[in-house]
Each structure stands twice: as structure tokens, then as C-alpha cells.
Design an enzyme around this catalytic site. Structure first.
Site, mmCIF file in Angstrom:
data_model
loop_
_atom_site.group_PDB
_atom_site.id
_atom_site.type_symbol
_atom_site.label_atom_id
_atom_site.label_comp_id
_atom_site.label_asym_id
_atom_site.label_seq_id
_atom_site.Cartn_x
_atom_site.Cartn_y
_atom_site.Cartn_z
ATOM 1 N N GLU A 233 47.023 42.703 32.990
ATOM 2 C CA GLU A 233 47.826 41.495 33.185
ATOM 3 C C GLU A 233 48.852 41.297 32.078
ATOM 4 O OE1 GLU A 233 43.959 41.074 35.339
ATOM 5 O OE2 GLU A 233 44.498 41.579 33.257
ATOM 6 N N LYS B 92 32.234 54.800 46.006
ATOM 7 C CA LYS B 92 32.121 53.380 46.348
ATOM 8 C C LYS B 92 31.768 53.266 47.828
ATOM 9 C CE LYS B 92 34.591 48.993 45.751
ATOM 10 N NZ LYS B 92 35.851 48.343 45.337
ATOM 11 N N ARG C 156 44.784 35.684 31.072
ATOM 12 C CA ARG C 156 44.739 36.799 30.130
ATOM 13 C C ARG C 156 46.118 37.105 29.544
ATOM 14 N NH1 ARG C 156 40.752 41.546 32.058
ATOM 15 N NH2 ARG C 156 38.888 40.488 31.357
#
Length: 641
Positions: free
Chosen positions: A377, A288, A405
Site C-alpha cells: 500500500e 490453494k 498503512r
């Protein structure tokens, strides 16, 4: 500032132009694409490190596959900047995430190359599989379907559900696992350890490379080579790692890991995989922030750094000449430590947002009492519920839009069992440049209908601290929601003494006689500003900070409706079923009659832009509140000539 693309990139409007180049030119395209992203984001802002990490993958995908006929689905979308630039949006890219400009995420109505709208993670495999199954049903057997998903997003239950189905579905789907050990913060969990085991095994990688080199020299047919390679790799993975059959156990043909920054290898591999039908997974390893040294070293900071000097790496901060209010999330992060030092039952939980939510402070100081559970979640909420059954006081901090969610878990596992979990909903309301996938518009409306739940919103940092303090007191035996917005508060001196606030009690901010303005949460500060303007018009508005939408302060509401025949409600949430609706329900139940106007997020999708631009568009900034008040009190406004 006019930012120009490089020699080759400037000739690429769409992927068809990219495919006219020879493979040797792809290296230059990648360098120019990476530089263009750096140039634009440094000046205009946006997500940064994620897109740099997939430059080679982006170029290879559009070079090898016939997009948009071949369907490409990006998970989350943080990494899709290169994709946007190569698909007809290079000239418009500087408007990315700006008001009425390009969305920061793939969006179906923006481009036919954006096959699926994304903002939340872990949806790509399900979406791509659905597309693949539909194509198979229609007889489009030549059509390819590719899902690009990061190893962080792979931790979510939905991704595993999709993998489980994909392995047995008769569908042509390729899953590309972009393994960089990062989402926004470093990844956690057993999957991370499993992937690390594969990618760092020197035995596996050396022998694997030797096998491929040998196969490349054998005078045998292509099909035989692939069959042999598959059998050899399966045996090899079983030898070097006891756990390396995870994807094969789900009946997924696994290939990799390969270097995700080797454009030639990527293009060759993708070309080969096109000819292999059915579900398959390619594991690539990337960095990244690749190509920008500072982003490679500190990937969390450079996920979305804001404006910066691309040469020195200096991230520009607004100059300040006086003490500034903190961000609400930082007030949460420091206050939970303060409370935990007094109450040894307090635990902190977050699903993959330790930096964004500022639970990182507690994780650093009290690592045994604060946990990042990954992009999960639903798990975070039920984990919190399980801890609560054992007497723990759990502060579960989740972004408002991510909390959607876990709605079922909030109902079934927390509210029905009346467990005193504290939900700290960060980024509630309009969040700005991330747009409709991230706006925290609906939490009031969907939580308000659930029994056994307290729902609150602080007007400032002091109230946030006091609500957190009140939620963890022994006499609270209810699930407790505290919602607060993204960004700065209003109190530079915010470390106030902790005081209990009784659930369902509001407060009067100022007296008035012409109209009552009822605010919930941070919007009360907009009302305060509007009142100053209205007083200059000779009007006398009263202002009430209600603090709770459930339970409502009924004593205060009786006082209001007995004194005023004109009322405005203001909230940073949807007006459909929100705080204003709760006030109207109270008015109807108690047979009051009043002219009432609700201000908040309208019943439509609000696009992206700076928060102040969106507040103005929706009509509940200070100017909008003042304007609505004048309209309702026009008979009281006198014009002096």
C-alpha cells in the site's frame, strides 16, 4: 444442519490429543480436517481455498510443536480455519464469521492458541520475531516461534524489514514461506519470479533429492549430516540459480522447497528444524484450494465463494426477479474505463486487489494503464504520486482499512506536494463478516486533519460516477478522496450521464421544519427510509446529503443552523473526529446553538456480523435514525386515543 467430524478428528479437542496419534494416522486426520472445512464452509460460508491449502501444514505444526507454549503466528488469518478446529473450537466452528460467533481470523481474546491478532497481511514475521526476542531475554531458550506467511504477503515492505532484522537477531524463529503463487488474486512481482525459478528448476530439485537420499544412507552423526547438507545445498543453489541466495543474503538459513502436502515429510522436516537454533526459513510449495478440484482450478473465485453445493460445486446466488443495483466497486471499475477512454492521462493502481476493487476490468481492457503492484500500500500511494508529477491522473483504489498503512505517504508524498492523486477508498465503513481488522472506520477522521485534501462520499452510484468525473477534471489540482461502502448500491439504472460536482457542495434531499438530518455517503439512503417512517408519525424532518466532509458546504450549513435548533449527523465512520465532529466544529466556530446528535461507528471496536446487524447495533440504520429523531422530538409527537 448437524455436521459431524470424522472418526479421528472427532477425538481431537486440542493439539495434545493430536500428539497422541502415531504419524501414520496423520494422513487420515488431514483428510477428515479437509472434509470438515468443506462441509462447514459450503453450508455456513467463509474463506475457503486458503485453509484447504494448508491442512497438512496445520496438522504438522500442531503435531510437532508444543503449542501454545510454542508460539504459532498465522499471517493474515484466512488460512487458519484448520488451526481453529484443532484448538478447541471445532463445535463452535459453524458460527465462524457470524454475528457474535467465532472470528474469521485468529484473535487473542478468543483462544490462547491465537498468539497474535491478524487481519492485514505481512505482520507475522515481525510479531514472531518480537516474541522470540522476548523469550530469549526471559531465558526461555527451549521455546519455539513460528511465522506462517504466504508468498503474496512476503511482497510487503514490512515483511522484508522483519526478515532483515531476523537475520541478525539472536532469536529462535522459524519462518514458513507458504508458496502457492496466490494471495486473493495471482501474485505479481520479482519475488514471485524468483520463487518460481527455485521451485521449477528440474536440476535443483532432482539433485537436491539425490543429495538427501544419499545423506540418509550415510553412517554418520546427525550433526555432521546437517552440516554437510547445508554446505551442499548452498553450493547447489548457487549453481542452478544466480538469484537463489536472496534469503541467505539476509543471513537466514534456508531450507526447501518441499512439498507442503506431504504430511510425513513436513512433520519430519519440522522435527529436524526444532533442533536448529536461530533464524531459519522453510520454503514449502502448496496448492490453494487443495482437495477441492474447482477451488484448485479457480482459486480467486473460491477464495470466499459464499454458500455452495459441495457435490456439484454450484455457488448459490440469491434469486432475483427484477434488475438489481450493482456493487459500488463494479461501478468504479466500469466508470474508470469510461473516463480513461476520454482522458488518456488516467492510470489505475491497486495494491493486490484487482478483483475486489474491480480494477480488473481496466487491467483486462487497458493493461498498459492499470497495474496491480502487490501487497504494497505504501508503494502504491507514492508510485501514484510519482506518476502525478508527470501529469498523470492516477486513480489509486485501496480498501479503506488497508489505506491506513499508507497514511504517511498520503501526507508526505501526496498532500504536502499537493498532487492530484484520486484515492478511491473501497469498503469504507462497516464491512460485515471480516470484522474490526477490515472495517473502514477511520479514514474520514485521519484524513480530515490533512491540508490540501478533498474528502467526499457518494450517496449512490450516480454520485460515485460524478465524483470520479470531477476528480479527474483539469481544474482539480488537489488530492481527492472518494469513499464508498462494500456491496450493492441503490440504482439498477446506474449508467447516468457524467456531470461535474463542485468540491464542497451538498444538496437538500427533502424539506422539513422539525429537525435537520445531515448524511454523508451511502447512509443517506438509511435517512431516506427513516424519513418515510417519521412522516407517518406526523414529524417533518429535513434531509441534506452533504457529499463532502472537506471542504464542508458552509453555505448549506449556515442555512441549516439558521433554520433548525435540532440536528442529527449520520455517517458510516467513527464519530470521533469524523463528519459529525466537523459539523460541530463549524457550529462552534460560527457561534450557533443547536442540540446535535452524531450517529455513526461508536468509540469502540465493532465486531463481525452482517452489515445490517452491525448498523442496527451501532444505531444508524433506518430504525436507529428514526428512534433518535423521535427522542429528540418527543415533545412534538402526539398520541391519539
Amino acid at each position: 444442519m448437524n455436521i459431524k467430524a470424522g472418526q479421528l478428528l472427532s477425538q481431537i479437542e486440542y493439539p495434545a490429543d493430536l500428539r497422541k496419534l502415531n504419524k501414520e494416522q496423520l494422513h487420515q486426520v488431514c483428510e477428515e480436517l479437509r472434509q470438515y472445512i468443506i462441509d462447514v464452509v459450503s453450508v455456513h460460508g467463509g474463506h475457503f481455498a486458503a485453509s484447504l491449502g494448508v491442512v497438512e501444514l496445520t496438522v504438522a505444526l500442531h503435531y510437532v510443536f508444543n503449542t501454545p507454549y510454542d508460539q504459532l503466528v498465522w499471517d493474515v488469518g484466512h488460512q487458519a480455519y484448520g488451526h481453529k478446529i484443532l484448538t478447541g473450537r471445532r463445535e463452535a466452528f459453524p458460527t465462524n464469521r457470524k454475528y457474535r460467533g467465532l472470528s474469521g481470523f485468529p484473535k487473542r481474546d478468543e483462544s490462547r492458541y491465537d498468539t497474535f491478532g491478524v487481519g492485514h497481511s505481512s505482520t507475522s514475521i515481525s510479531a514472531a520475531l518480537g516474541m522470540a526476542m522476548a523469550s530469549h531475554y526471559k531465558g526461555e531458550f527451549d521455546r519455539q516461534h513460528i511465522a506462517v506467511i504466504g508468498d503474496g504477503a512476503m511482497t510487503a515492505g514490512m515483511a522484508f524489514e522483519a526478515l532483515n532484522h531476523a537475520g541478525v537477531a539472536n532469536a529462535n524463529v522459524l519462518i514458513i514461506l507458504n508458496d502457492n503463487c496466490m494471495s486473493i488474486d495471482p501474485n505479481v512481482g520479482a519475488l514471485k519470479e524468483y520463487l518460481t525459478d527455485i521451485t521449477t528448476s528440474p536440476t535443483y530439485n532432482k539433485v537436491r533429492d539425490d543429495v538427501w537420499n544419499l545423506l540418509g544412507k550415510l553412517p554418520v552423526g546427525k550433526k555432521f549430516t546437517r552440516d554437510m547438507a547445508s554446505k551442499l545445498e548452498a553450493s547447489l543453489k548457487g549453481v542452478v540459480s544466480k538469484s537463489s541466495n536472496l534469503f541467505e543474503a539476509l543471513k537466514m538459513r534456508y531450507f526447501g522447497p518441499i512439498d507442503g502436502h506431504n504430511i510425513t515429510k513436513l512433520a519430519d522436516t519440522l522435527q529436524d528444524l526444532k533442533d536448529i537454533p536461530g533464524p531459519k526459513l522453510l520454503h514449502i510449495v502448496t496448492t490453494k484450494g487443495k482437495g477441492y478440484a474447482l477451488a484448485e482450478k479457480d482459486q480467486t473465485t473460491w477464495h470466499a465463494p459464499g454458500l455452495f453445493d459441495k457435490i456439484t460445486g454450484e455457488i448459490f446466488k440469491k434469486p432475483v426477479t427484477s434488475p438489481q443495483p450493482p456493487k459500488y466497486q463494479d461501478v468504479f471499475g466500469h466508470t474508470i474505463i469510461e473516463l480513461a477512454e476520454q482522458n488518456d492521462k488516467i492510470i489505475g493502481i491497486t495494491p493486490a486487489m484487482p478483483s475486489g476493487s474491480s480494477l480488473k476490468f481496466m487491467m483486462e481492457k487497458m493493461p498498459q494503464r492499470a497495474f496491480d503492484v502487490g501487497i504494497c500500500e505504501q508503494h502504491a500511494v507514492t508510485l501514484s504520486a510519482g506518476m502525478a508529477t508527470q501529469g498523470m491522473r492516477v486513480f489509486c483504489t485501496i480498501y479503506s482499512s488497508f489505506f491506513q498503512r499508507a497514511f504517511d505517504q498520503a501526507v508526505h508524498d501526496v498532500a504536502i506536494q499537493k498532487l492530484p492523486v484520486v484515492f478511491c477508498l473501497d469498503r469504507a465503513g462497516l464491512v460485515g463478516e471480516d470484522g474490526p481488522t477490515h472495517h473502514g472506520a477511520y479514514d474520514i477522521a485521519y484524513m480530515r486533519g490533512i491540508p490540501n485534501v478533498i474528502i467526499s462520499a457518494p450517496m449512490n452510484e450516480e454520485e460515485l460516477r460524478n465524483l470520479m468525473y470531477s476528480a479527474q477534471l483539469p481544474d482539480n489540482d488537489m488530492p481527492y478522496v472518494i469513499r464508498y461502502p462494500r456491496g450493492q448500491g441503490v440504482m439498477p439504472e446506474w449508467r447516468t450521464p457524467l456531470k461535474a460536482i463542485k468540491a464542497g457542495t451538498g444538496r437538500k434531499i427533502r424539506d422539513g421544519k422539525d429537525i435537520a438530518i445531515l448524511s454523508l455517503g451511502h447512509t443517506g439512503n438509511f435517512v431516506t427510509e427513516a424519513c418515510k417512517e417519521l412522516i407517518g408519525d406526523g414529524l417533518q424532518p429535513a434531509h441534506y446529503d452533504m457529499r463532502f466532509v472537506k471542504p464542508l458546504d458552509e453555505a448549506l450549513l449556515h442555512e441549516i443552523f439558521q433554520s433548525f435548533d435540532k440536528v442529527i449527523t449520520v455517517e458510516d465512520g467513527t464519530i470521533v473526529g469524523g463528519f459529525g465532529s466537523a459539523v460541530i466544529e463549524f457550529m462552534a466556530t460560527n457561534n450557533y446553538r443547536a442540540e446535535i446528535k452524531r450517529l455513526g461507528i461508536p468509540d469502540r471496536l465493532v465486531e463481525h456480523g452482517k452489515p445490517e446487524e452491525l448498523y442496527r447495533e451501532c444505531g444508524y440504520d433506518a430504525a436507529g435514525i428514526a428512534r433518535t429523531t423521535r427522542e429528540m422530538l418527543k415533545e412534538k409527537i402526539t398520541v391519539t386515543i
